[in-house]
Design a protein around this motif. Structure first.
Motif, PDB file in Angstrom:
ATOM      1  N   SER A 294       1.044  -4.357  -2.585  1.00 39.62           N
ATOM      2  CA  SER A 294       0.515  -5.639  -3.086  1.00 39.62           C
ATOM      3  C   SER A 294       0.484  -5.666  -4.609  1.00 39.62           C
ATOM      4  O   SER A 294       0.868  -6.669  -5.234  1.00 39.62           O
ATOM      5  CB  SER A 294      -0.893  -5.871  -2.523  1.00 39.62           C
TER       6      SER A 294
ATOM      7  N   LEU B  83     -12.147   3.386   2.491  1.00 39.01           N
ATOM      8  CA  LEU B  83     -12.304   2.967   3.887  1.00 39.01           C
ATOM      9  C   LEU B  83     -11.208   3.551   4.773  1.00 39.01           C
ATOM     10  O   LEU B  83     -11.477   3.994   5.900  1.00 39.01           O
ATOM     11  CB  LEU B  83     -12.287   1.438   3.974  1.00 39.01           C
ATOM     12  N   HIS B  84      -9.976   3.567   4.271  1.00 37.56           N
ATOM     13  CA  HIS B  84      -8.887   4.098   5.094  1.00 37.56           C
ATOM     14  C   HIS B  84      -8.984   5.617   5.234  1.00 37.56           C
ATOM     15  O   HIS B  84      -8.645   6.165   6.289  1.00 37.56           O
ATOM     16  CB  HIS B  84      -7.539   3.695   4.497  1.00 37.56           C
TER      17      HIS B  84
ATOM     18  N   ASP C  23     -15.956  -2.766  -5.140  1.00 36.41           N
ATOM     19  CA  ASP C  23     -15.446  -4.134  -5.163  1.00 36.41           C
ATOM     20  C   ASP C  23     -16.144  -4.956  -6.237  1.00 36.41           C
ATOM     21  O   ASP C  23     -15.506  -5.736  -6.955  1.00 36.41           O
ATOM     22  CB  ASP C  23     -15.639  -4.768  -3.791  1.00 36.41           C
TER      23      ASP C  23
ATOM     24  N   HIS D 230      -0.664   2.010  -0.265  1.00 41.02           N
ATOM     25  CA  HIS D 230      -1.507   1.026  -0.942  1.00 41.02           C
ATOM     26  C   HIS D 230      -0.873   0.430  -2.198  1.00 41.02           C
ATOM     27  O   HIS D 230      -1.550  -0.290  -2.934  1.00 41.02           O
ATOM     28  CB  HIS D 230      -2.857   1.667  -1.315  1.00 41.02           C
TER      29      HIS D 230
ATOM     30  N   MET E  82      -8.379  -1.166  -5.683  1.00 38.30           N
ATOM     31  CA  MET E  82      -7.720  -0.338  -4.675  1.00 38.30           C
ATOM     32  C   MET E  82      -8.644   0.759  -4.152  1.00 38.30           C
ATOM     33  O   MET E  82      -8.456   1.282  -3.052  1.00 38.30           O
ATOM     34  CB  MET E  82      -6.457   0.287  -5.284  1.00 38.30           C
TER      35      MET E  82
ATOM     36  N   HIS F 215     -10.418   0.123  -0.656  1.00 38.99           N
ATOM     37  CA  HIS F 215      -9.457   0.221   0.441  1.00 38.99           C
ATOM     38  C   HIS F 215      -9.112   1.676   0.723  1.00 38.99           C
ATOM     39  O   HIS F 215      -9.035   2.096   1.890  1.00 38.99           O
ATOM     40  CB  HIS F 215      -8.187  -0.559   0.094  1.00 38.99           C
TER      41      HIS F 215
ATOM     42  N   HIS G  42      -0.904  -1.059   8.849  1.00 39.64           N
ATOM     43  CA  HIS G  42      -1.350  -0.185   7.768  1.00 39.64           C
ATOM     44  C   HIS G  42      -1.905   1.139   8.280  1.00 39.64           C
ATOM     45  O   HIS G  42      -1.511   2.213   7.829  1.00 39.64           O
ATOM     46  CB  HIS G  42      -2.415  -0.921   6.941  1.00 39.64           C
TER      47      HIS G  42
ATOM     48  N   VAL H 254     -18.439   1.111  -1.009  1.00 43.39           N
ATOM     49  CA  VAL H 254     -17.276   0.211  -1.010  1.00 43.39           C
ATOM     50  C   VAL H 254     -17.620  -1.104  -1.708  1.00 43.39           C
ATOM     51  O   VAL H 254     -16.831  -1.629  -2.507  1.00 43.39           O
ATOM     52  CB  VAL H 254     -16.801  -0.040   0.434  1.00 43.39           C
TER      53      VAL H 254
END
Length: 273
Positions: A146, A203-204, A256, A143, A197, A200, A117, A252
């Motif tokens: 999924s 963080l990325h 979530d 992303h 999403m 993620h 990734h 984050v």
């Protein structure tokens, strides 16, 4: 009075949304103050006047952290929204436009998921010239897989439903059936997938920027702040990395928590919990 699961989910969702909105708005308002340098106050440890301390240029770390988080939230929302829409459209197309289309989209999903990734994200960001545009495009294009696979499975199940079969016999086209009859059933999964999403994406974005392939060093992004602070940790200036790191993790976790709470509220099975 003891609250049930849905009431707690509403409270968590409201708290998460309020905190994240406050951070985003506060960071926008503090942008100019975060760029101000003052060598008379450089390298100050956390105190009442400067809760997060100051850095080697005398910049207020509290303002810089808020500004960096607001930028990360903006990137996360933009990239996640684009990625979620891609997942919705491709997932519906894979399940409704025939086996050939399904094979092509399934191959794309497997190919993207088969590449590490962070490596794919770095390559896309670098190819797009880094910066804000490169990070958003990179996160958006890495992303969607999924959620697309999840939506494809949902559409395959819906396609066997009786009312979908009747709509087809009445002469409705595939796209009309997909967007008129299937889309309302897919919205809960789409919304939850979109919210989940965000963490993620944030963080990325921070990881890519930390490695030097994202936003420029002139911008007070969280990845830039953490990257620059590494060289000062051995000098005892722990606050330069500690507080931005804690705020990033908290942001984050709240995204979530908000996504999990939203999923519980949208799940009909939790109506009596």
């Amino acid at each position: 009075m003891r609250r049930n699961q849905r009431q707690r989910a509403k409270i968590f969702l409201f708290f998460s949304a309020a905190f994240l909105a406050a951070v985003a708005i506060g960071g926008y308002l503090c942008h100019d103050a975060a760029m101000v340098t003052d060598f008379s106050r450089k390298d100050l440890a956390p105190c009442l006047q400067y809760p997060f301390g100051t850095d080697w240029l005398g910049r207020n770390m509290f303002y810089r952290t808020l500004t960096g988080l607001s930028m990360s939230i903006l990137i996360g929302i933009s990239a996640a929204a684009v990625s979620a829409v891609m997942a919705l459209l491709l997932g519906i197309a894979a399940a409704t436009l025939g086996k050939r289309t399904d094979s092509v989209i399934s191959f794309l999903i497997d190919m993207v998921m088969g590449i590490p990734h962070i490596l794919l994200l770095l390559l896309i960001s670098y190819a797009m010239g880094k910066g804000l545009k490169g990070v958003i495009v990179g996160v958006a294009l890495t992303h969607w897989t999924s959620l697309a696979r999840l939506i494809r499975g949902e559409v395959l199940q819906l396609r066997e439903s009786e009312y979908i079969q009747i709509a087809g016999k009445l002469g409705h086209g595939k796209l009309e059936i997909a967007f008129r009859h299937m889309l309302p059933h897919l919205l809960p999964q789409f919304l939850v997938g979109l919210v989940l999403m965000f963490p993620h994406a944030i963080l990325h974005e921070s990881s890519v920027t930390f490695l030097g392939f994202g936003l420029s060093t002139e911008q007070p992004a969280i990845g830039v702040i953490l990257s620059e602070s590494m060289k000062y940790l051995i000098m005892g200036k722990w606050w330069l990395a500690l507080f931005p790191g804690i705020m990033l993790v908290l942001t984050v976790m709240l995204f979530d928590l908000g996504g999990t709470s939203l999923r519980r509220l949208l799940d009909p099975n939790s109506a009596h919990e």
